[in-house]
Design a protein around this motif. Structure first.
Motif, PDB file in Angstrom:
ATOM      1  N   ALA A  68       0.927  -1.165   0.059  1.00 14.89           N
ATOM      2  CA  ALA A  68       0.114   0.063  -0.017  1.00 14.89           C
ATOM      3  C   ALA A  68       0.836   1.087  -0.067  1.00 14.89           C
ATOM      4  O   ALA A  68       0.384   2.175  -0.762  1.00 14.89           O
ATOM      5  CB  ALA A  68      -1.001  -0.113   1.156  1.00 14.89           C
ATOM      6  N   GLY A  69       1.837   1.351   0.850  1.00 15.54           N
ATOM      7  CA  GLY A  69       2.966   2.519   0.675  1.00 15.54           C
ATOM      8  C   GLY A  69       3.595   2.558  -0.711  1.00 15.54           C
ATOM      9  O   GLY A  69       3.724   3.607  -1.111  1.00 15.54           O
ATOM     10  N   MET A  70       3.975   1.504  -1.224  1.00 17.12           N
ATOM     11  CA  MET A  70       4.478   1.569  -2.602  1.00 17.12           C
ATOM     12  C   MET A  70       3.530   2.043  -3.528  1.00 17.12           C
ATOM     13  O   MET A  70       3.958   2.821  -4.399  1.00 17.12           O
ATOM     14  CB  MET A  70       5.210   0.307  -2.903  1.00 17.12           C
ATOM     15  N   ASP A  71       2.494   1.609  -3.605  1.00 15.16           N
ATOM     16  CA  ASP A  71       1.276   2.046  -4.272  1.00 15.16           C
ATOM     17  C   ASP A  71       1.090   3.612  -4.221  1.00 15.16           C
ATOM     18  O   ASP A  71       1.135   4.409  -5.117  1.00 15.16           O
ATOM     19  CB  ASP A  71      -0.051   1.517  -4.087  1.00 15.16           C
ATOM     20  N   GLU A  72       1.159   4.083  -2.959  1.00 14.95           N
ATOM     21  CA  GLU A  72       1.062   5.544  -2.706  1.00 14.95           C
ATOM     22  C   GLU A  72       2.359   6.266  -3.310  1.00 14.95           C
ATOM     23  O   GLU A  72       2.136   7.304  -3.981  1.00 14.95           O
ATOM     24  CB  GLU A  72       0.949   5.941  -1.303  1.00 14.95           C
ATOM     25  N   ASP A  73       3.392   5.820  -3.030  1.00 15.93           N
ATOM     26  CA  ASP A  73       4.558   6.367  -3.687  1.00 15.93           C
ATOM     27  C   ASP A  73       4.440   6.382  -5.159  1.00 15.93           C
ATOM     28  O   ASP A  73       4.928   7.350  -5.786  1.00 15.93           O
ATOM     29  CB  ASP A  73       5.854   5.505  -3.486  1.00 15.93           C
ATOM     30  N   GLY A  78       3.896   9.337 -10.328  1.00 16.35           N
ATOM     31  CA  GLY A  78       3.007   9.534 -11.467  1.00 16.35           C
ATOM     32  C   GLY A  78       2.438  10.850 -11.641  1.00 16.35           C
ATOM     33  O   GLY A  78       2.717  11.603 -12.560  1.00 16.35           O
ATOM     34  N   GLU A  79       1.839  11.330 -10.491  1.00 16.75           N
ATOM     35  CA  GLU A  79       1.075  12.618 -10.584  1.00 16.75           C
ATOM     36  C   GLU A  79       2.227  13.720 -10.768  1.00 16.75           C
ATOM     37  O   GLU A  79       2.134  14.812 -11.507  1.00 16.75           O
ATOM     38  CB  GLU A  79       0.129  12.754  -9.419  1.00 16.75           C
ATOM     39  N   THR A  80       3.431  13.434 -10.174  1.00 18.94           N
ATOM     40  CA  THR A  80       4.483  14.564 -10.101  1.00 18.94           C
ATOM     41  C   THR A  80       5.152  14.655 -11.339  1.00 18.94           C
ATOM     42  O   THR A  80       5.259  15.901 -12.018  1.00 18.94           O
ATOM     43  CB  THR A  80       5.766  14.288  -9.036  1.00 18.94           C
ATOM     44  N   PHE A 128      13.918  10.649  -2.861  1.00 19.24           N
ATOM     45  CA  PHE A 128      13.211  11.878  -3.196  1.00 19.24           C
ATOM     46  C   PHE A 128      11.808  11.982  -2.265  1.00 19.24           C
ATOM     47  O   PHE A 128      11.390  12.877  -1.987  1.00 19.24           O
ATOM     48  CB  PHE A 128      12.853  11.999  -4.799  1.00 19.24           C
ATOM     49  N   LEU A 129      11.087  10.904  -2.269  1.00 17.60           N
ATOM     50  CA  LEU A 129       9.778  10.845  -1.678  1.00 17.60           C
ATOM     51  C   LEU A 129      10.144  11.053  -0.071  1.00 17.60           C
ATOM     52  O   LEU A 129       9.223  11.918   0.392  1.00 17.60           O
ATOM     53  CB  LEU A 129       9.029   9.712  -1.970  1.00 17.60           C
TER      54      LEU A 129
END
Length: 147
Positions: A68-73, A78-80, A128-129
Motif C-alpha cells: 500500500a505504501g509503494m502504491d501511494e509512492d 506519476g502525478e508529479t 526523493f519521496l
C-alpha cells in the motif's frame, strides 16, 4: 510408554539441525527421540497450525502495508511527473531552427548531469519521496523539523 509400543523410523536431518536436537536433548537430559517426537507432535497439533496461521497472517498484513505504501509512492511519482510535463510543455516556447543544434548539445550535457545526480542519490539511499515528506512536514510545522 513401553519401548515395544513404539515403531522405529529412520529419518535424515541437516547436520546443523541434528546438532540443535542433540544439544536440546543434552540440556533437558532426554533422548533425541523424545525431542523429535515432541516436535512432531507439536507440529501436528491444532495449536501449532493456529500459531503458524497467525504468523503467516502477521507477515501478510505487513506485506500488504508495504505494498500500500509503494502504491501511494508510485501514484505520487506519476502525478508529479504528469504535472511537470504539463507545466514544461505549457511554458517552454519552441526553439527556432538556428538554435536546435546548441539546444540539443545543452540537453545532452544536462542529461548527463541528471544521470550523475541520480546515481549519487540512489547510492546514498535517500529517496526523493522521503525528502519530499520531510520538506512537507517542515513546512507544516512552521519550519521546525521533527526528525
Amino acid at each position: 510408554m513401553p519401548m515395544s509400543s513404539k515403531t522405529r523410523m529412520n529419518v535424515y536431518f541437516e547436520p546443523d539441525l541434528l546438532k540443535q536436537v542433540e544439544a536440546l536433548a543434552l540440556r533437558r537430559n532426554i533422548s533425541k527421540s523424545a525431542v523429535i517426537e515432541a516436535a512432531v507432535a507439536s507440529f501436528l497439533s491444532a495449536d501449532a497450525s493456529e500459531r503458524l496461521e497467525a504468523v503467516f497472517a502477521r507477515r501478510m498484513d505487513r506485506i500488504d502495508r508495504q505494498i500500500a505504501g509503494m502504491d501511494e509512492d508510485l501514484a505520487i511519482m506519476g502525478e508529479t511527473l504528469a504535472l511537470f510535463i504539463r507545466f514544461w510543455l505549457t511554458v517552454t516556447p519552441p526553439l527556432p531552427d538556428s538554435a536546435q543544434a546548441s539546444a540539443r548539445a545543452k540537453g545532452v550535457e544536462r542529461f548527463e548531469g541528471f544521470l550523475q545526480s541520480l546515481g549519487r542519490k540512489l547510492a546514498t539511499g535517500d529517496r526523493f519521496l522521503r525528502e519530499l515528506s520531510r520538506d512537507i512536514d517542515t513546512r507544516r510545522n512552521g519550519g521546525e523539523d521533527l526528525q
